[in-house]
Design a protein around this motif. Structure first.
Motif, short mmCIF file in Angstrom:
data_model
loop_
_atom_site.label_atom_id
_atom_site.label_comp_id
_atom_site.label_asym_id
_atom_site.label_seq_id
_atom_site.Cartn_x
_atom_site.Cartn_y
_atom_site.Cartn_z
N ARG A 28 36.96 60.44 34.07
CA ARG A 28 37.67 59.26 34.54
C ARG A 28 37.28 58.08 33.67
N VAL A 29 38.19 57.11 33.65
CA VAL A 29 37.95 55.90 32.87
C VAL A 29 37.47 54.81 33.81
N LEU A 30 36.45 54.09 33.39
CA LEU A 30 36.04 52.89 34.11
C LEU A 30 36.06 51.71 33.16
N GLY A 31 36.30 50.51 33.74
CA GLY A 31 36.17 49.30 32.94
C GLY A 31 34.70 48.88 33.00
N ARG A 32 34.39 47.94 33.91
CA ARG A 32 32.98 47.56 34.10
C ARG A 32 32.43 48.10 35.41
N GLY A 33 33.24 48.86 36.15
CA GLY A 33 32.75 49.45 37.40
C GLY A 33 32.51 48.44 38.50
N THR A 34 33.16 47.27 38.43
CA THR A 34 32.88 46.22 39.42
C THR A 34 33.62 46.43 40.74
N ASN A 35 34.53 47.41 40.78
CA ASN A 35 35.21 47.66 42.05
C ASN A 35 34.87 49.04 42.60
N VAL A 36 33.82 49.66 42.04
CA VAL A 36 33.47 50.99 42.54
C VAL A 36 32.03 51.02 43.06
N GLY A 95 34.91 42.15 35.38
CA GLY A 95 35.58 43.40 34.99
C GLY A 95 36.56 43.22 33.86
N THR A 96 37.30 44.28 33.60
CA THR A 96 38.21 44.32 32.46
C THR A 96 39.65 44.04 32.87
N VAL A 97 40.48 43.83 31.85
CA VAL A 97 41.91 43.65 32.10
C VAL A 97 42.51 44.94 32.69
N ALA A 105 44.16 42.98 40.75
CA ALA A 105 43.17 41.98 41.17
C ALA A 105 43.82 40.62 41.36
N GLY A 106 43.31 39.89 42.32
CA GLY A 106 43.87 38.56 42.57
C GLY A 106 42.95 37.72 43.42
N SER A 107 43.22 36.45 43.41
CA SER A 107 42.54 35.52 44.32
C SER A 107 43.25 34.20 44.24
N ILE A 261 37.13 48.33 47.86
CA ILE A 261 36.37 49.02 46.81
C ILE A 261 36.69 50.51 46.87
N GLU A 262 36.34 51.19 45.78
CA GLU A 262 36.56 52.63 45.72
C GLU A 262 35.19 53.30 45.72
N ILE A 263 35.00 54.28 46.61
CA ILE A 263 33.72 54.99 46.64
C ILE A 263 33.90 56.30 45.89
C1 LIG Z 1 31.24 39.55 42.54
C2 LIG Z 1 32.59 40.19 42.53
C3 LIG Z 1 33.70 39.41 42.82
C4 LIG Z 1 34.97 39.99 42.84
N1 LIG Z 1 36.04 39.20 43.14
C5 LIG Z 1 37.27 39.75 43.16
C6 LIG Z 1 38.41 38.94 43.49
O1 LIG Z 1 38.31 37.73 43.72
N2 LIG Z 1 39.62 39.55 43.52
C7 LIG Z 1 39.78 40.87 43.24
O2 LIG Z 1 40.92 41.37 43.27
N3 LIG Z 1 38.73 41.66 42.93
C8 LIG Z 1 37.49 41.13 42.88
N4 LIG Z 1 36.42 41.93 42.59
C9 LIG Z 1 36.61 43.36 42.35
C10 LIG Z 1 36.72 43.76 40.85
O3 LIG Z 1 36.00 42.84 40.05
C11 LIG Z 1 38.16 43.82 40.36
O4 LIG Z 1 38.87 44.82 41.06
C12 LIG Z 1 38.21 44.10 38.84
O5 LIG Z 1 39.49 43.81 38.38
C13 LIG Z 1 37.83 45.54 38.47
O6 LIG Z 1 37.69 45.60 37.05
P1 LIG Z 1 36.73 46.69 36.39
O7 LIG Z 1 36.98 46.69 34.92
O8 LIG Z 1 35.33 46.51 36.78
O9 LIG Z 1 37.35 48.01 37.03
P2 LIG Z 1 36.53 49.31 37.50
O10 LIG Z 1 35.79 48.99 38.75
O11 LIG Z 1 35.77 49.87 36.35
O12 LIG Z 1 37.74 50.30 37.83
C14 LIG Z 1 38.60 50.04 38.90
C15 LIG Z 1 39.64 51.18 38.96
O13 LIG Z 1 40.48 51.11 37.82
C16 LIG Z 1 40.40 52.32 37.06
N5 LIG Z 1 40.48 51.91 35.65
C17 LIG Z 1 39.76 50.94 35.03
N6 LIG Z 1 40.18 50.77 33.77
C18 LIG Z 1 41.18 51.67 33.58
C19 LIG Z 1 42.02 52.00 32.48
N7 LIG Z 1 41.93 51.38 31.28
N8 LIG Z 1 42.95 52.96 32.63
C20 LIG Z 1 43.08 53.61 33.83
N9 LIG Z 1 42.31 53.35 34.91
C21 LIG Z 1 41.38 52.39 34.78
C22 LIG Z 1 39.08 52.97 37.45
O14 LIG Z 1 39.08 54.36 37.28
C23 LIG Z 1 38.99 52.57 38.92
O15 LIG Z 1 39.78 53.45 39.69
C24 LIG Z 1 35.13 41.37 42.55
C25 LIG Z 1 34.00 42.14 42.25
C26 LIG Z 1 32.74 41.56 42.24
C27 LIG Z 1 31.56 42.41 41.89
#
Ligand SMILES: Cc1cc2nc3c(=O)[nH]c(=O)nc-3n(C[C@H](O)[C@H](O)[C@H](O)COP(=O)(O)OP(=O)(O)OC[C@H]3O[C@@H](n4cnc5c(N)ncnc54)[C@H](O)[C@@H]3O)c2cc1C
Length: 269
Positions: A28-36, A95-97, A105-107, A261-263
């Protein structure tokens, strides 16, 4: 996880994806893992990091094309420099785009999907293809990617704006978050999606669960929809606390909270 792959460039990234698929290795692909929340037993198989391998950001008129591996912060900084407005409400989301698009993602009244025109994605064994935003079933904190699809690039339509005003608006969003959320502490952001009528944080607050602890996991005193990691919480602590919250809100408010979040991963032995 069993293997972590941080490929140096796009070609190597795609070769790894193809190799893992050919060998039948789950990946699986993760960006920065901030939603898992990754369970203690780790993720089975390989995790590919969408980072520099899927990078780059450029504009053509009001359209921005961004690699899925760049950070959302980098995209927002680019937009401010270029005088492109629309994403200011996303300031402070880590996290990543790519992760932002997959989770929509939104707020502060805006979500990235509102500006998305298309993504470029690929699946193992297939070449890259553009998918229009209208075909992605974009909803509240949800995007319906084709199964196995990996987002390479995203295209966003924005509006022209004054760079200084855009920067100011991003700063205001950040200030509001620092006042209302436990930004300086480790967490996975909001644990639950907001139900249609009442924010999840308010529902949890009303049950009096702020400050409730399981091991090192604590319901934040500042924002009840955040579980913060205090003194070395394990994923198991967080999962148990999630169930405590879910049960209390179900019993007292009659609302079934849905995870934002996703577990993932295997339970620790
Ligand atoms: C302190 C904090 C504050 C936050 N505030 C908000 C907020 O205000 N609003 C909000 O919506 N979220 C928020 N989040 C949640 C999170 O930051 C967002 O959902 C963010 O966009 C996830 O980015 P990520 O790169 O870390 O994704 P990850 O957690 O790495 O991945 C999320 C999901 O996307 C998939 N994925 C990632 N990249 C790809 C890719 N290139 N191709 C296919 N699949 C992919 C992963 O497999 C996973 O299923 C917050 C998190 C934290 C820790």
């Amino acid at each position: 996880m069993d293997v972590l792959i941080d490929a140096p460039d796009e070609r190597a990234f795609k070769e790894c994806v193809a190799y893992l698929a050919d060998e039948g290795v789950p990946s699986r692909v993760l960006g920065r893992g901030t939603n898992v929340l990754v369970r203690g037993g780790g993720i089975e198989g390989a995790v590919l990091i969408a980072g520099d391998a899927l990078g780059g950001v450029e504009r053509d008129a009001n359209t921005v094309s961004a690699g899925s591996g760049i950070s959302l912060a980098r995209l927002l900084s680019f937009c401010a420099d270029e005088g492109l407005s629309g994403l200011e409400g996303l300031a402070g989301i880590p996290g990543t785009v790519g992760g932002a698009v997959v989770t929509n993602a939104g707020s502060h009244g805006t979500a990235i999907g509102e500006h998305l025109t298309e993504i470029v994605a690929f699946e193992p064994g297939k070449s890259s293809a553009a998918i229009a935003a209208g075909q992605l079933g974009i909803g509240y904190r949800h995007t319906a990617l084709p199964p196995g699809a990996i987002v390479e690039r995203v295209r966003l339509e924005l509006e022209e704006g004054d760079p200084e005003k855009i920067r100011e608006s991003q700063r205001e969003t950040l200030d509001r978050k620092w006042r209302a959320q436990p930004c300086g502490m480790r967490s996975a952001g909001c644990i639950f999606k907001n139900p249609p009528d009442v924010p999840a944080g308010l529902l949890i607050d009303r049950t009096g669960l702020k400050g409730t602890r399981v091991g090192g996991a604590v319901v934040s005193d500042l924002h009840a929809n955040f579980i913060v990691n205090d003194r070395g919480a394990t994923a198991d602590d967080v999962e148990k606390l999630i169930e405590v919250v879910r049960t209390k809100v179900r019993e007292e408010a009659g609302v079934e909270l849905e995870l934002e979040i996703e577990i993932v991963g295997r339970r620790a032995n």
